[in-house]
Design a protein around this motif. Structure first.
Motif, mmCIF file in Angstrom:
data_model
loop_
_atom_site.group_PDB
_atom_site.id
_atom_site.type_symbol
_atom_site.label_atom_id
_atom_site.label_comp_id
_atom_site.label_asym_id
_atom_site.label_seq_id
_atom_site.Cartn_x
_atom_site.Cartn_y
_atom_site.Cartn_z
ATOM 1 N N GLU A 108 0.756 -1.255 -0.087
ATOM 2 C CA GLU A 108 0.146 0.018 0.068
ATOM 3 C C GLU A 108 0.984 1.315 -0.160
ATOM 4 O OE1 GLU A 108 -2.897 -0.305 3.249
ATOM 5 O OE2 GLU A 108 -3.729 -2.118 2.526
ATOM 6 N N LYS A 109 1.834 1.505 0.601
ATOM 7 C CA LYS A 109 3.044 2.512 0.771
ATOM 8 C C LYS A 109 3.895 2.391 -0.044
ATOM 9 C CE LYS A 109 0.879 4.465 4.502
ATOM 10 N NZ LYS A 109 -0.493 3.950 4.454
ATOM 11 N N ILE A 110 4.702 1.501 -0.404
ATOM 12 C CA ILE A 110 5.873 1.390 -1.223
ATOM 13 C C ILE A 110 5.680 1.391 -2.603
ATOM 14 C CG2 ILE A 110 8.191 0.130 -1.582
ATOM 15 C CD1 ILE A 110 8.088 1.834 1.138
ATOM 16 N N MET A 111 4.917 0.144 -2.941
ATOM 17 C CA MET A 111 4.771 -0.150 -4.408
ATOM 18 C C MET A 111 4.145 0.666 -5.048
ATOM 19 S SD MET A 111 6.380 -2.682 -5.248
ATOM 20 C CE MET A 111 5.660 -3.060 -6.789
ATOM 21 N N PRO A 112 3.134 1.586 -4.868
ATOM 22 C CA PRO A 112 2.408 2.454 -5.546
ATOM 23 C C PRO A 112 3.659 3.540 -6.275
ATOM 24 C CG PRO A 112 0.951 2.383 -3.758
ATOM 25 C CD PRO A 112 2.304 1.373 -3.422
ATOM 26 N N GLN A 113 4.487 3.868 -5.797
ATOM 27 C CA GLN A 113 5.306 4.707 -6.153
ATOM 28 C C GLN A 113 6.395 4.024 -7.180
ATOM 29 O OE1 GLN A 113 7.971 6.066 -2.996
ATOM 30 N NE2 GLN A 113 6.938 4.845 -1.468
ATOM 31 N N PHE A 114 6.496 2.754 -7.079
ATOM 32 C CA PHE A 114 7.311 1.780 -8.071
ATOM 33 C C PHE A 114 6.629 1.467 -9.210
ATOM 34 C CE2 PHE A 114 9.868 2.192 -4.087
ATOM 35 C CZ PHE A 114 11.176 2.577 -4.594
ATOM 36 N N LYS A 115 5.332 1.276 -9.399
ATOM 37 C CA LYS A 115 4.622 0.840 -10.503
ATOM 38 C C LYS A 115 4.628 1.948 -11.734
ATOM 39 C CE LYS A 115 0.998 -1.494 -8.019
ATOM 40 N NZ LYS A 115 -0.425 -1.572 -7.707
ATOM 41 N N ARG A 116 5.288 3.020 -11.374
ATOM 42 C CA ARG A 116 5.348 3.976 -12.499
ATOM 43 C C ARG A 116 6.314 3.541 -13.638
ATOM 44 N NH1 ARG A 116 5.995 7.800 -8.401
ATOM 45 N NH2 ARG A 116 7.973 8.386 -9.430
ATOM 46 N N ASP A 117 6.169 4.058 -15.060
ATOM 47 C CA ASP A 117 7.266 3.807 -15.916
ATOM 48 C C ASP A 117 8.608 4.268 -15.575
ATOM 49 O OD1 ASP A 117 5.454 2.243 -17.344
ATOM 50 O OD2 ASP A 117 5.073 3.863 -18.782
ATOM 51 N N ALA A 118 8.558 5.336 -14.866
ATOM 52 C CA ALA A 118 9.854 6.154 -14.621
ATOM 53 C C ALA A 118 10.622 5.158 -13.278
ATOM 54 C CB ALA A 118 9.612 7.489 -14.105
ATOM 55 N N MET A 119 9.839 4.376 -12.768
ATOM 56 C CA MET A 119 10.618 3.367 -11.841
ATOM 57 C C MET A 119 10.953 2.046 -12.302
ATOM 58 S SD MET A 119 10.893 5.794 -9.596
ATOM 59 C CE MET A 119 11.179 5.520 -7.579
ATOM 60 N N ASP A 120 11.054 2.082 -13.458
ATOM 61 C CA ASP A 120 11.474 0.540 -13.761
ATOM 62 C C ASP A 120 13.112 0.193 -13.186
ATOM 63 O OD1 ASP A 120 12.972 2.024 -15.625
ATOM 64 O OD2 ASP A 120 11.818 1.522 -17.521
ATOM 65 N N HIS A 121 13.446 -1.242 -13.836
ATOM 66 C CA HIS A 121 14.585 -1.717 -13.190
ATOM 67 C C HIS A 121 14.522 -1.557 -11.600
ATOM 68 C CE1 HIS A 121 16.812 -1.748 -17.089
ATOM 69 N NE2 HIS A 121 16.010 -0.663 -17.462
ATOM 70 N N THR A 122 13.371 -2.198 -11.081
ATOM 71 C CA THR A 122 13.350 -2.481 -9.827
ATOM 72 C C THR A 122 13.718 -3.815 -9.293
ATOM 73 O OG1 THR A 122 11.840 -0.517 -9.575
ATOM 74 C CG2 THR A 122 11.944 -2.018 -7.665
ATOM 75 N N LEU A 123 14.573 -4.105 -8.196
ATOM 76 C CA LEU A 123 14.801 -5.427 -7.841
ATOM 77 C C LEU A 123 14.159 -5.495 -6.585
ATOM 78 C CD1 LEU A 123 16.526 -8.029 -7.871
ATOM 79 C CD2 LEU A 123 18.085 -6.880 -6.379
ATOM 80 N N VAL A 124 13.264 -6.051 -6.179
ATOM 81 C CA VAL A 124 12.600 -6.214 -4.585
ATOM 82 C C VAL A 124 13.518 -7.762 -4.293
ATOM 83 C CG1 VAL A 124 10.409 -7.036 -3.498
ATOM 84 C CG2 VAL A 124 10.588 -5.541 -5.834
ATOM 85 N N PHE A 125 14.047 -7.404 -3.138
ATOM 86 C CA PHE A 125 14.797 -8.505 -2.343
ATOM 87 C C PHE A 125 14.110 -8.951 -1.304
ATOM 88 C CE2 PHE A 125 17.612 -9.686 1.161
ATOM 89 C CZ PHE A 125 18.569 -10.618 0.199
#
Length: 192
Positions: free
Chosen positions: A32-49
């Motif tokens: 709810e708090k972290i992922m909404p920021q990272f779904k945008r196209d500008a935030m690609d190349h995201t590694l979730v460890f």
């Protein structure tokens, strides 16, 4: 090892009443708090460890259900699929790469193309924290994969992660983070 990349690290403390509640609260905070920021196209190349395989399955199912563009590497992924996942992520054909702690422990991949790194929970081993953060250095980047001005490292933790926190930032810093009124802390490289 030390963190030598230039990307600031933002630590998010999730409040919870107990260890069991912490599992749910962490997942809720992540989705709810972290992922909404990272779904945008500008935030690609995201590694979730994700350290725990149990949490990894839960996160992967949420990614599937949310119809997000991702590939995955876990300790159960076959070599051919690992090569494919790494290639798709590096060439920006997959927005996210989900990655488990055990697969990093045994394989020590130098994953390339990471612009945004999310630690679902701090790793069990301090060396993993610095090793993964340092994969954001320019040496590991796809030059066509974004801008050095758009990079981030995010860590989600609870008070029950104190030992892991100590290994990542040291006992003095972790004690002050846990005692602080603020639930979000940002450190530039070398500060923690």
């Amino acid at each position: 090892g030390r963190v030598v990349c230039d990307t600031p690290v933002v630590w998010h403390r999730v409040g919870c009443a107990g260890v069991k509640e912490g599992l749910e609260e962490r997942f809720k905070y992540f989705t709810e708090k972290i992922m909404p920021q990272f779904k945008r196209d500008a935030m690609d190349h995201t590694l979730v460890f994700v350290p725990s395989y149990f949490d990894f399955v839960k996160v992967r199912n949420w990614f599937k259900f949310s119809d997000l563009d991702y590939s995955e590497i876990s300790e159960y992924t076959k070599d051919k699929k690992i090569a494919q996942a790494r290639d798709l992520f590096y060439h920006n054909e997959k927005h996210f790469l989900l990655y488990t702690e055990r697969s990093h422990f045994y394989r020590r991949f130098r994953l390339k193309g990471i612009r945004h790194l999310i630690f679902y929970q701090p790793p069990t081993f301090g060396w993993m924290y610095s090793e993964l953060c340092n994969l954001l250095q320019s040496t590991y980047q796809n030059p066509r994969g974004g801008s050095e001005n758009n990079m981030s490292i995010t860590v989600i933790y609870t008070k029950y992660d104190m030992h892991r926190l100590n290994l990542c930032v040291g006992s003095d810093t972790s004690s002050s983070m846990l005692a602080s009124e603020k639930s979000v802390h940002m450190f530039k490289p070398g500060e923690a």
